[in-house]
Write an enzyme that holds these catalytic residues in place. Structure first.
Site, PDB file in Angstrom:
ATOM      1  N   LYS A 193       0.832  -1.218   0.000  1.00 41.35           N
ATOM      2  CA  LYS A 193       0.000   0.000   0.000  1.00 41.35           C
ATOM      3  C   LYS A 193       0.854   1.250   0.000  1.00 41.35           C
ATOM      4  CE  LYS A 193      -3.389  -2.279   3.003  1.00 41.35           C
ATOM      5  NZ  LYS A 193      -3.929  -2.218   4.382  1.00 41.35           N
ATOM      6  N   ARG A 209      14.820  -9.371   5.011  1.00 42.31           N
ATOM      7  CA  ARG A 209      15.382  -9.547   3.664  1.00 42.31           C
ATOM      8  C   ARG A 209      14.605  -8.637   2.731  1.00 42.31           C
ATOM      9  NH1 ARG A 209      16.368 -15.230   0.770  1.00 42.31           N
ATOM     10  NH2 ARG A 209      18.204 -15.064   2.107  1.00 42.31           N
TER      11      ARG A 209
HETATM   12  C1  NCD Z   1      21.127 -16.904  -0.968  1.00 39.87           C
HETATM   13  C2  NCD Z   1      20.561 -15.500  -0.960  1.00 39.87           C
HETATM   14  O1  NCD Z   1      19.370 -15.293  -0.754  1.00 39.87           O
HETATM   15  O2  NCD Z   1      21.382 -14.602  -1.106  1.00 39.87           O
HETATM   16  N1  NCD Z   1      20.264 -17.843  -0.422  1.00 39.87           N
HETATM   17  C3  NCD Z   1      20.398 -18.157   0.904  1.00 39.87           C
HETATM   18  O3  NCD Z   1      20.111 -17.360   1.764  1.00 39.87           O
HETATM   19  N2  NCD Z   1      20.896 -19.352   1.216  1.00 39.87           N
HETATM   20  C4  NCD Z   1      21.728 -17.319  -2.248  1.00 39.87           C
HETATM   21  C5  NCD Z   1      20.957 -17.176  -3.518  1.00 39.87           C
HETATM   22  O4  NCD Z   1      19.800 -16.770  -3.537  1.00 39.87           O
HETATM   23  O5  NCD Z   1      21.540 -17.518  -4.556  1.00 39.87           O
END
Ligand code: NCD
Length: 309
Positions: A87, A108
């Site tokens: 939103k 993330r």
């Molecule tokens: C990695 C990422 O998200 O950076 N994955 C993870 O956390 N194991 C690697 C990737 O996405 O290639």
């Protein structure tokens, strides 16, 4: 060792060697304790929020597993579409909101620097689980723990880091930690996907020996660890460019047969085609043990930021 109590975990360069040694010790302790007891009660009443604006399997589930194994609780936001970010809410506002519920945040997000933005907005610890093509420090910690467990020591490390070194946040974080142990590093990538110059020059200025090459067979013959990575398709603005570099490096049974006998294979996963499944039965294929180690390392980090270790 500096205490991690109340600290954010944002970047691979924030740790001293003493810090890492301490974290590995705590993780090893949890690995043993978990085997003996199954679960612990250390973080009873604490709540961890996981905010994932990008896909994840291992990082989110292992943080959630780690928190629950320690007796704590988890609240979760599994996609940008399902949250108020859709939103138009700013990341700072989302973080400030979540901080009203939780005692720590794992985030993330596709934007470089996003974890730091969230950390600056809230008084509780923020753990960077990947900020775009930036950093992924808890992955680097579980990688170094895996190397330690597989080899029994972190002395005389010689490692080839392979694949998308430009966009791979796991390698960006891992090289910072490897540098504390004086590791000799081979950076293996297509020319387009080389390790960013500022990272390479930063390492060299610390006296780290780096060889940059496109030749995987050569690098592998010089090292006892191979850390393979996925070409980060989602970071390409030009998909034609991705098509040109995808499949650059593939370890299959035939390639493996030509490598050093005891070579250890690591991969943060997910893999696309970098390691053929026929390689999984090879004793040095450590990538699923690496996944498991993520739980012990994240238990250590969580216990430490809450001042319980
Ligand atoms: C990695 C990422 O998200 O950076 N994955 C993870 O956390 N194991 C690697 C990737 O996405 O290639």
């Amino acid at each position: 060792m500096a205490s991690l109590k109340g600290k954010d975990i944002l970047h691979g360069n924030q740790f001293s060697k003493k810090d890492i040694d301490g974290i590995l010790k705590v993780a090893a302790g949890f690995e043993k304790e978990l085997k003996a007891k199954g679960a612990l009660n250390l973080l009873k009443g604490k709540i961890l929020a996981t905010l994932f604006f990008e896909p994840s399997t291992r990082t989110r589930l292992s943080f959630e597993t780690a928190m629950q194994r320690l007796g704590g609780g988890v609240i979760s936001m599994a996609s940008a579409e399902s949250s108020s970010a859709a939103k138009g809410e700013t990341l700072a506002d989302t973080a400030k909101t979540v901080a009203q519920y939780a005692d720590a945040i794992v985030i993330r997000h596709p934007r470089l620097g996003s974890a730091k933005e969230a950390a600056d907005a809230v008084p509780i610890p923020v753990l960077n689980a990947g900020d775009g093509a930036g950093q992924h420090p808890t992955q680097a910690l579980l990688d170094i723990y895996t190397i330690y467990r597989e080899r029994g020591s972190l002395k005389d490390l010689q490692i080839s880091l392979v694949g998308d070194l430009k966009n791979g946040r796991t390698v960006h974080a891992l090289v910072e930690i490897l540098s504390l142990y004086g590791a000799r590093m081979y950076f293996v990538s297509p020319g387009l996907l080389q390790m960013p110059e500022e990272i390479t020059s930063g390492l060299r200025s610390k006296g780290i020996e780096i060889v940059e090459t496109e030749d995987l067979a050569y690098a592998a013959s010089q090292t006892d660890l191979l850390y393979l990575t996925r070409i980060q398709k989602e970071r390409f603005s030009d998909l034609a460019e991705y098509e040109r570099v995808k499949g650059s490096y593939v370890v299959d049974a035939k390639f493996l047969a030509a490598l050093k006998k005891d070579i250890i294979l690591l991969h943060p996963l997910p893999r696309v085609d970098e390691i053929h499944p026929e390689v999984d039965a090879y004793p040095g294929a450590a990538y699923f043990r690496q996944v498991r180690n993520g739980v012990f390392i994240r238990m250590a980090i969580l216990a430490m930021i809450f001042g319980k270790r």
